[in-house]
Design a protein around this motif. Sequence first.
Motif, PDB file in Angstrom:
ATOM      1  N   THR A 245      21.311  -6.555   6.199  1.00 46.76           N
ATOM      2  CA  THR A 245      20.693  -5.246   5.997  1.00 46.76           C
ATOM      3  C   THR A 245      19.354  -5.418   5.299  1.00 46.76           C
ATOM      4  OG1 THR A 245      22.847  -4.162   5.819  1.00 46.76           O
ATOM      5  CG2 THR A 245      20.930  -2.955   4.980  1.00 46.76           C
TER       6      THR A 245
ATOM      7  N   THR B  71      19.796  -2.621  10.082  1.00 46.56           N
ATOM      8  CA  THR B  71      20.821  -3.663  10.095  1.00 46.56           C
ATOM      9  C   THR B  71      20.670  -4.564  11.317  1.00 46.56           C
ATOM     10  OG1 THR B  71      22.361  -2.199  11.245  1.00 46.56           O
ATOM     11  CG2 THR B  71      22.459  -2.251   8.835  1.00 46.56           C
TER      12      THR B  71
ATOM     13  N   SER C 183      23.610  -9.244   2.604  1.00 50.72           N
ATOM     14  CA  SER C 183      24.421  -9.902   3.618  1.00 50.72           C
ATOM     15  C   SER C 183      25.881  -9.494   3.447  1.00 50.72           C
ATOM     16  CB  SER C 183      24.293 -11.423   3.503  1.00 50.72           C
ATOM     17  OG  SER C 183      25.245 -12.084   4.308  1.00 50.72           O
ATOM     18  N   SER C 184      26.558  -9.246   4.573  1.00 52.31           N
ATOM     19  CA  SER C 184      27.980  -8.898   4.510  1.00 52.31           C
ATOM     20  C   SER C 184      28.847 -10.122   4.249  1.00 52.31           C
ATOM     21  CB  SER C 184      28.417  -8.237   5.820  1.00 52.31           C
ATOM     22  OG  SER C 184      28.328  -9.155   6.901  1.00 52.31           O
ATOM     23  N   ASN C 185      28.265 -11.316   4.348  1.00 54.62           N
ATOM     24  CA  ASN C 185      29.017 -12.556   4.108  1.00 54.62           C
ATOM     25  C   ASN C 185      28.032 -13.616   3.622  1.00 54.62           C
ATOM     26  OD1 ASN C 185      30.595 -14.887   4.158  1.00 54.62           O
ATOM     27  ND2 ASN C 185      31.650 -14.327   6.049  1.00 54.62           N
ATOM     28  N   GLU C 186      27.810 -13.622   2.308  1.00 51.97           N
ATOM     29  CA  GLU C 186      26.815 -14.546   1.762  1.00 51.97           C
ATOM     30  C   GLU C 186      27.259 -15.994   1.846  1.00 51.97           C
ATOM     31  OE1 GLU C 186      24.600 -13.622  -1.734  1.00 51.97           O
ATOM     32  OE2 GLU C 186      25.211 -11.514  -1.695  1.00 51.97           O
TER      33      GLU C 186
ATOM     34  N   GLU D  57      23.013  -7.530  13.476  1.00 49.01           N
ATOM     35  CA  GLU D  57      24.260  -8.249  13.676  1.00 49.01           C
ATOM     36  C   GLU D  57      23.944  -9.680  14.101  1.00 49.01           C
ATOM     37  OE1 GLU D  57      27.393  -6.998  13.120  1.00 49.01           O
ATOM     38  OE2 GLU D  57      26.290  -5.301  12.268  1.00 49.01           O
TER      39      GLU D  57
ATOM     40  N   VAL E 257      27.898 -11.774  11.024  1.00 47.05           N
ATOM     41  CA  VAL E 257      27.439 -11.323   9.712  1.00 47.05           C
ATOM     42  C   VAL E 257      26.449 -10.178   9.910  1.00 47.05           C
ATOM     43  CG1 VAL E 257      26.261 -11.992   7.584  1.00 47.05           C
ATOM     44  CG2 VAL E 257      27.709 -13.653   8.793  1.00 47.05           C
ATOM     45  N   THR E 258      26.566  -9.154   9.082  1.00 46.35           N
ATOM     46  CA  THR E 258      25.626  -8.039   9.119  1.00 46.35           C
ATOM     47  C   THR E 258      24.590  -8.227   8.021  1.00 46.35           C
ATOM     48  OG1 THR E 258      27.298  -6.509   9.958  1.00 46.35           O
ATOM     49  CG2 THR E 258      25.331  -5.537   8.943  1.00 46.35           C
TER      50      THR E 258
END
Length: 440
Positions: free
Chosen positions: A378, A391, A354-357, A393, A375-376
Amino acid sequence: MKKVLTIIALFSLVLTLAACKKDPVVTGPTDAELVAEAKTALLLTNLDSVTQDLSLPSSGLHSSVITWSSSNTAFLANDGSVTRPAVGEANAVVTLTATITIGDESDTKEFAVRIIAAVPTLDVTIAVFNTSEVAVGDDVVVTGVVFGIVTGAGVHIYDGTGFVYVYGSTTAVIGDEITVTGQKTIYYGLPEVQNVTSVVINSSNNTLPEYVVTSVVDLYDEDPFDTLYNSAPITVTGYAVVRGSDVVLVATDANNNPYDIIVYYKSDEAKVAEMKALAGKMVTADIVVYGFHSTMLSWRVTVNSNAVITSVDATDAQKASFEASQIDLGVLDMVTEDLVLNATAGAASVTWASSNEAVISTAGVVTRANEDTVVTLTATVTLGTETVTRTFEVNVMAAGAVIESITVTEALAAADDEELVVQGVISGFNGANNFLIQDE
């Protein structure tokens, strides 16, 4: 002797009484009443703009016998055959009378039929037919070679300038050059010659167009309502999947997103069976584009009896790409609840980043911030020694934000093309990519 005679007499009396007993009387509707019901049930539709022969039933409700007569057989024969008024003449209005008979009872019912006068017929190439120079509804004459068959529904033809679909049954086979008289229509963006009044087979065993190698992903880059791919013979490659009664070819892009093409069930039966037997393989097939079905959200194609179909076992990389493409996290632009992030996809394993856990953890737990946050996520998909990623979004709505949704009843009453948010329970599926919902 007296005793015997007495017994015989009593027995005869019993037989006489039994013989005198009558069966109950059964009552029911009279023939006249049945004729009245059959008259009410007899319906003909779309009689205000007739250009084709009418199909007139010879029997009806309660096994009634129906005969027909026309007030003007010059335009409408008693068997339903239509002769349109000549170009420049007025439309013809004809009274068609049905006589409904049951037993000795009969009655009549009249129908007003408006027959549209003929219009000038345009003799055009297929390339011109497919442009706006020929309007929907124009009468046309088109000549081309049959190169595709849609079983029981029509043929694809080409003339060196383009490709077009001719709707309707015909005895023409692949390789026949035919001259078709009909009208231009558009069905799900696919230009068609429809309402065909004449098909003339000019010659046989003509040269067929070549199949052009095309990417499924490139096909999806097209405007389905303005594309030269409609009715075109192309060769595509995809991962073969059987979904219900359909066989689907799935291709993936650089991000391992899926792009499906559905093989139409009216394709050559043996070729469809051949493709279904190749499920799980990478398949390269000659197909004919049958248009983009806007309710299925997918391109449909047909496969002919002369199609070349080859296959190879999918590699681990191809299988991993396919499994990644099938991951479905649902609607991601208005997320308010935790997401289900599966650890497997088919035979492959999946790990998540996660780009923002703080907003979405790798376990899918959602913590809403004070404002909408993108948040992205993957997914790393591993099969054997091969690894691919995909990915997603995700827009997580701000804490306290409420999704304003409407009821199904309100949605049904809304204007066309209005953007709506509707919540409901999935109650069924229509095609590969559509579902039905209901609420209270």
